[in-house]
Scaffold this motif. Structure first.
Motif, PDB file in Angstrom:
ATOM      1  N   LEU A 191      11.205  70.156  46.628  1.00  0.00           N
ATOM      2  CA  LEU A 191      11.676  71.442  47.136  1.00  0.00           C
ATOM      3  C   LEU A 191      13.192  71.405  47.150  1.00  0.00           C
ATOM      4  O   LEU A 191      13.781  70.416  47.597  1.00  0.00           O
ATOM      5  CB  LEU A 191      11.146  71.712  48.545  1.00  0.00           C
ATOM      6  N   TYR A 193      17.141  73.916  46.868  1.00  0.00           N
ATOM      7  CA  TYR A 193      17.939  75.140  46.799  1.00  0.00           C
ATOM      8  C   TYR A 193      17.777  75.765  45.409  1.00  0.00           C
ATOM      9  O   TYR A 193      18.015  75.087  44.394  1.00  0.00           O
ATOM     10  CB  TYR A 193      19.384  74.764  47.086  1.00  0.00           C
ATOM     11  N   PRO A 194      17.366  77.030  45.299  1.00  0.00           N
ATOM     12  CA  PRO A 194      17.165  77.632  43.978  1.00  0.00           C
ATOM     13  C   PRO A 194      18.408  77.608  43.102  1.00  0.00           C
ATOM     14  O   PRO A 194      18.302  77.568  41.871  1.00  0.00           O
ATOM     15  CB  PRO A 194      16.751  79.077  44.304  1.00  0.00           C
ATOM     16  N   LYS A 197      18.541  74.769  40.658  1.00  0.00           N
ATOM     17  CA  LYS A 197      17.647  74.985  39.525  1.00  0.00           C
ATOM     18  C   LYS A 197      18.312  75.875  38.476  1.00  0.00           C
ATOM     19  O   LYS A 197      18.248  75.596  37.276  1.00  0.00           O
ATOM     20  CB  LYS A 197      16.331  75.606  39.999  1.00  0.00           C
ATOM     21  N   ASN A 242      17.165  73.344  52.856  1.00  0.00           N
ATOM     22  CA  ASN A 242      16.724  74.649  52.385  1.00  0.00           C
ATOM     23  C   ASN A 242      15.693  74.400  51.274  1.00  0.00           C
ATOM     24  O   ASN A 242      16.043  73.844  50.238  1.00  0.00           O
ATOM     25  CB  ASN A 242      17.922  75.417  51.829  1.00  0.00           C
ATOM     26  N   PRO A 243      14.378  74.706  51.512  1.00  0.00           N
ATOM     27  CA  PRO A 243      13.850  75.605  52.533  1.00  0.00           C
ATOM     28  C   PRO A 243      13.103  74.943  53.690  1.00  0.00           C
ATOM     29  O   PRO A 243      12.741  75.605  54.644  1.00  0.00           O
ATOM     30  CB  PRO A 243      12.835  76.408  51.717  1.00  0.00           C
ATOM     31  N   TRP A 387      10.260  77.625  57.835  1.00  0.00           N
ATOM     32  CA  TRP A 387       9.381  77.332  56.697  1.00  0.00           C
ATOM     33  C   TRP A 387       7.953  77.483  57.207  1.00  0.00           C
ATOM     34  O   TRP A 387       7.496  76.700  58.028  1.00  0.00           O
ATOM     35  CB  TRP A 387       9.658  75.935  56.182  1.00  0.00           C
ATOM     36  N   PHE A 418      11.562  77.685  45.331  1.00  0.00           N
ATOM     37  CA  PHE A 418      12.186  76.412  45.701  1.00  0.00           C
ATOM     38  C   PHE A 418      11.527  75.207  45.023  1.00  0.00           C
ATOM     39  O   PHE A 418      12.026  74.092  45.135  1.00  0.00           O
ATOM     40  CB  PHE A 418      12.106  76.221  47.220  1.00  0.00           C
ATOM     41  N   SER A 419      10.406  75.424  44.353  1.00  0.00           N
ATOM     42  CA  SER A 419       9.643  74.320  43.784  1.00  0.00           C
ATOM     43  C   SER A 419      10.324  73.767  42.543  1.00  0.00           C
ATOM     44  O   SER A 419      10.758  74.521  41.666  1.00  0.00           O
ATOM     45  CB  SER A 419       8.227  74.793  43.433  1.00  0.00           C
ATOM     46  N   THR A 420      10.407  72.447  42.438  1.00  0.00           N
ATOM     47  CA  THR A 420      10.975  71.804  41.253  1.00  0.00           C
ATOM     48  C   THR A 420       9.916  71.068  40.441  1.00  0.00           C
ATOM     49  O   THR A 420      10.228  70.561  39.364  1.00  0.00           O
ATOM     50  CB  THR A 420      12.078  70.801  41.642  1.00  0.00           C
ATOM     51  N   ARG A 429       9.732  81.197  53.159  1.00  0.00           N
ATOM     52  CA  ARG A 429      10.925  80.953  53.969  1.00  0.00           C
ATOM     53  C   ARG A 429      11.305  82.256  54.656  1.00  0.00           C
ATOM     54  O   ARG A 429      11.411  83.297  54.015  1.00  0.00           O
ATOM     55  CB  ARG A 429      12.085  80.464  53.107  1.00  0.00           C
TER      56      ARG A 429
END
Length: 463
Positions: A191, A193-194, A197, A242-243, A387, A418-420, A429
């Motif tokens: 997870l 910070y967007p 990404k 975050n998050p 969250w 937020f997923s990687t 969130r």
């Protein structure tokens, strides 16, 4: 779509993940970067399969996964369209409440102090200085203020290792561009910070998620990656993440820093929320100073528009390398906001406003504890986001819940943003800083609770 298909084909070739999971990731990344926009039409299954050199079934599965994440809409007879994330709602007016943007709450005294400080700056500053190019990385006075702010957590911060930047995000762009070449890897939590990404996607850098437990990324997974494929850097948002709102324990920080030190892997410590807790854990930059690029700023502690960040690099030489990357991407911070930040650090306003914002965050967290008492969620008393896992009895995905809440006048963000690792948790969130005052915050949280505790009344019969 030709340029997009070419970009996707290259990413699919480089990725180790199954193609049906990579394509939804690419849709999400391209939404963040602007390559795709909500309501854009995507190619049909057979056309995209041919363009990407995949079979029909794989692309159909990818589109199904993207729909599950709330990224696509399929309309019979019309095609497949990008849905995008929950739209941003206005901060005030009507019944809409912004809880999707993670910004500090605004205590009543903030506006008055800002007006006084701005008037003082304009009265005493050389007006031409506000319109001219500035010393890149900050004037000596600006850097001195940065060191003053950093030294509470990094007492041995050297004079020639600090830069003043136009926000944390711009600092991250410079760091990623310097620490990882195209197609190289940066590792991070599952997870994140967007923005990181989007930055990695724009620069062609691969993100390698590390498995996590309840305490954060696993040190043994970090070490295994270092043995098999030394990453360009380890990115970490260690305090009030975050998050998830997770703060890494001192023991976990020491273990991760130890791996980085043994394999000489640079650490990017995104400490955007590190000044919020009254009890501050040790910074990674204090555990591994020779490897850690520590960046913090005021957009998440004083106000989203005060885009001034301080970056501490391991050495003076590395500081100059990052300064060159920042100069190439952002030229310089806004002179007025930097002067304001320097004045606030030097006259104590920054600390006073941080204390006031923390008090307001405490009050809003207390409201959340009351209104969401029947729900399980993660939070920190000094933070301003939650969250919230979607309860199983709701039978909704997080994107569906986000859409339902938007229809109720509350903006939140689903976990897919937020997923990687392509396996987003079914959670949302919820940010407490956006509502204009505590009454607005309570009203919005009541709507969240009502939606989750009694979701069935929201389902309308088909006409």
């Amino acid at each position: 779509m030709d340029s997009l298909s070419h970009h996707w084909l290259k990413r699919l070739t480089d990725s180790r993940k199954p193609a049906y999971l990579v394509i939804p990731d690419l849709i999400e990344e391209d939404l963040a970067s602007g390559r795709l926009r909500p309501r854009d039409r995507l190619p049909g299954l057979r056309d995209l399969a041919a363009a990407l050199q995949l079979n029909y079934t794989t692309v159909a599965r990818a589109y199904a996964e993207a729909r599950k994440r709330g990224l696509l809409d399929a309309r019979a007879g019309s095609g497949t369209f990008v849905r995008g994330r929950t739209q941003t709602l206005p901060l005030a007016g009507g019944s809409s409440v912004e809880m999707s943007m993670n910004m500090p709450p605004e205590p009543p005294e903030l506006a008055a102090r800002l007006s006084e400080s701005a008037a003082s700056l304009f009265a005493h500053a050389d007006p031409y200085r506000l319109l001219r190019y500035q010393d890149f990385g900050g004037t000596p006075d600006d850097r001195a203020a940065g060191r003053t702010w950093l030294k509470e957590r990094l007492p041995h911060c050297a004079d020639d290792t600090v830069l003043v930047c136009p926000g944390i995000h711009s600092a991250l762009v410079a760091l990623v561009s310097q620490l990882a070449r195209r197609s190289e890897t940066i590792c991070l939590d599952t997870l994140a910070y967007p923005g990181i990404k989007a930055i990695a996607s724009q620069l062609g850098v691969r993100l390698q998620p590390l498995p996590r437990d309840d305490e954060g990324p696993l040190p043994h997974a970090f070490e295994a990656l270092c043995k098999s494929e030394k990453p360009g850097a380890f990115y970490c948002n260690p305090t009030l993440q975050n998050p998830s709102t997770l703060t890494l324990s001192g023991q976990r920080r020491e273990a991760l820093a130890d791996v980085a030190l043994r394999y000489s892997v640079p650490i990017i410590e995104d400490d955007a929320y590190g000044w919020l807790p009254t009890s501050k854990p040790v910074a990674l930059a204090a555990l591994a100073p020779e490897l850690t690029y520590h960046v913090t700023g005021f957009s998440k502690t004083l106000g989203a528009g005060l885009r001034v960040a301080y970056l501490r690099a391991p050495t003076a030489r590395q500081t100059q390398r990052i300064a060159g990357a920042l100069r190439a991407t952002t030229v310089m911070p806004s002179p007025f906001t930097v002067m304001l930040a320097t004045q606030w650090v030097n006259d104590g306003t920054a600390r006073e406003m941080l204390d006031a914002i923390r008090v307001e965050a405490n009050a809003r967290q207390a409201i959340a504890a009351q209104e969401l008492a029947e729900l399980r969620y993660d939070a920190h008393v000094d933070g301003f986001h939650l969250w919230l896992p979607v309860p199983a009895q709701c039978n909704w995905s997080a994107p569906e819940l986000a859409l339902q809440l938007r229809n109720q006048g509350v903006g939140v963000v689903a976990g897919a943003a937020f997923s990687t690792d392509g396996n987003p948790p079914n959670a949302i969130r919820v940010c407490l800083g956006g509502p204009q005052d505590r009454d607005d915050c309570r009203d919005a949280l009541q709507r969240v609770a009502e939606t989750l505790n009694d979701p069935h009344h929201l389902h309308m019969p088909m006409m």
